[in-house]
Design an enzyme around this catalytic site. Structure first.
Site, mmCIF file in Angstrom:
data_model
loop_
_atom_site.group_PDB
_atom_site.id
_atom_site.type_symbol
_atom_site.label_atom_id
_atom_site.label_comp_id
_atom_site.label_asym_id
_atom_site.label_seq_id
_atom_site.Cartn_x
_atom_site.Cartn_y
_atom_site.Cartn_z
ATOM 1 N N ARG A 1 34.041 -6.028 -31.713
ATOM 2 C CA ARG A 1 34.652 -4.703 -31.599
ATOM 3 C C ARG A 1 36.172 -4.822 -31.623
ATOM 4 O O ARG A 1 36.759 -5.573 -30.830
ATOM 5 C CB ARG A 1 34.196 -4.051 -30.292
ATOM 6 N N GLY B 1 4.872 -0.842 2.802
ATOM 7 C CA GLY B 1 5.700 -1.574 1.855
ATOM 8 C C GLY B 1 6.403 -2.719 2.555
ATOM 9 O O GLY B 1 5.853 -3.809 2.711
ATOM 10 N N GLU C 1 9.113 -7.631 -4.141
ATOM 11 C CA GLU C 1 8.887 -8.831 -3.323
ATOM 12 C C GLU C 1 9.851 -8.929 -2.147
ATOM 13 O O GLU C 1 10.399 -9.998 -1.849
ATOM 14 C CB GLU C 1 8.915 -10.080 -4.208
ATOM 15 N N GLU D 1 0.845 -1.186 0.000
ATOM 16 C CA GLU D 1 0.000 0.000 0.000
ATOM 17 C C GLU D 1 0.885 1.241 0.000
ATOM 18 O O GLU D 1 2.109 1.138 0.217
ATOM 19 C CB GLU D 1 -0.923 -0.005 1.221
ATOM 20 N N THR E 1 1.922 -4.814 -9.922
ATOM 21 C CA THR E 1 2.243 -5.258 -11.269
ATOM 22 C C THR E 1 0.986 -5.828 -11.908
ATOM 23 O O THR E 1 0.264 -6.611 -11.287
ATOM 24 C CB THR E 1 3.343 -6.331 -11.232
#
Length: 390
Positions: free
Chosen positions: A275, A139, A370, A135, A166
């Site tokens: 490269r 967290g 998470e 919220e 998400t």
């Protein structure tokens, strides 16, 4: 420049079925995901059609029971699928991980009738899920959440705001944690809320550093009515359900992080071989070779760590400590490897002409979602040294 198709990783898979599954995932990643990843991320476009394809390919319910539409795959295999998808586009790998997390509460704690009623559509019916715990003011201290669920006849009325969700605004269902009782973790209950429920709305998506194709938004619940049969588990059990879900979800984030890191390494190796400076490929220079060696070693160590934790889970053994370790190490590895990949490419790495600058921006959020990596260290320390003294 389009993203390079993911390079095959030599995997040790337990069955022929698992090998065929990885082959399918690699084909989807190579032909359906990687070619459009850079353009769609730049445009902030969510690839809903990819998730429809994953659903119709049987990939949205891999670690769940076949009885309810799942794939009956061990976590050891499911996580390697996530890694392959994340290497092609993190929005897709992370999206599958979040969907699996959103389905977990019902699969693990729902009644047999609830699972029969809802899981087949969630796992194989083109639906996409979201997990609603955090919220605006809750967290890392998730037990202090303020969203409320109040009994009303034979159902509940949910009111509050969820943040950092998400798939917020595009999900077909939300697993929502809401307060039904006393303050603290014992007063939280889990609910399965339809994405089209009356009173549920999404704010404008957050403007983020990376993962621009993956919508992250606040979700507002304004008197959302939910029947009691959509309550998951017992009243007051929601926080325990949330923590149990996060143990498995952290393994998903670890696998996605290794997929992203592998993509960055592949890009760095290919660039270093092409490269030329001072008359030879820059891959010939020892300083750069050592950097690539360190990147590869960190990736292999992370992969071994998340797979070891997955095998504990598959064996029914405790794995919370190992999940926290895997999430911590793998996401820190992704940040280091993507940063080093930018360095290998030099000035080109800092431009959007090559994908490594995007990989670096995307890696950062994996150290946050998470459970921040500081929270992971707290979890690990409690297992190692015991709880903090008061």
């Amino acid at each position: 420049m389009p993203d390079r198709a993911p390079q095959p990783v030599d995997r040790q898979l337990p069955t022929d079925e698992a090998r065929d599954l990885i082959s399918l995932v690699r084909d989807i990643a190579r032909h359906e995901i990687a070619p459009k990843a850079a353009e769609e991320e730049d445009a902030g476009r969510f690839p809903r059609e990819v998730f429809t394809l994953l659903s119709r390919s049987g990939l949205l319910g891999l670690p769940y029971d076949a009885e309810y539409g799942g794939g009956d795959q061990p976590y050891e295999v499911y996580l390697q699928v996530l890694e392959e998808l994340a290497a092609a586009r993190l929005t897709v790998g992370l999206g599958l991980s979040v969907h699996t997390l959103a389905s977990y509460a019902l699969a693990a704690y729902g009644t047999k009738q609830q699972r029969a009623d809802h899981l087949p559509a969630m796992l194989g019916g083109d639906l996409l899920g979201a997990y609603a715990l955090s919220e605006p003011a809750s967290g890392s201290d998730a037990a202090s959440l303020r969203t409320k669920a109040v009994r009303d006849g034979d159902g509940w009325v949910l009111t509050g705001t969820k943040a950092w969700i998400t798939h917020g605004g595009v999900a077909d269902f939300y697993t929502v944690m809401a307060r039904t009782g006393v303050e603290g973790p014992r007063g939280v209950t889990a609910f399965l809320v339809p994405g089209d429920a009356e009173g549920l709305s999404a704010a404008a998506p957050e403007k983020k550093m990376g993962l621009k194709g993956s919508p992250t938004a606040q979700i507002h619940l304004d008197g959302v009515r939910v029947p009691d049969e959509r309550r998951i588990g017992e009243e007051g059990q929601g926080f325990a359900i949330a923590l149990s879900a996060l143990d498995s979800g952290r393994l998903g984030i670890a696998a996605c992080a290794i997929g992203l890191a592998q993509a960055a390494l592949d890009e760095a190796v290919a660039y270093a071989a092409d490269r030329r400076q001072f008359g030879r490929p820059i891959a010939d220079f020892q300083g750069l070779r050592f950097m690539l060696a360190d990147m590869a070693t960190q990736i292999e160590a992370g992969r071994a760590l998340y797979l070891a934790a997955a095998r504990l889970r598959d064996a029914g053994r405790p794995f919370a400590r190992e999940a926290a370790m895997a999430k911590l190490f793998c996401t820190d590895t992704a940040m280091r490897v993507t940063t080093d990949a930018v360095q290998v490419l030099g000035g080109y790495g800092y431009t959007a002409d090559f994908p490594v600058e995007r990989y670096m921006r995307e890696a950062k959020v994996l150290q946050i979602v998470e459970g921040t990596n500081q929270i992971q260290r707290m979890v690990i320390a409690r297992h190692v040294a015991g709880p903090e003294s008061r």
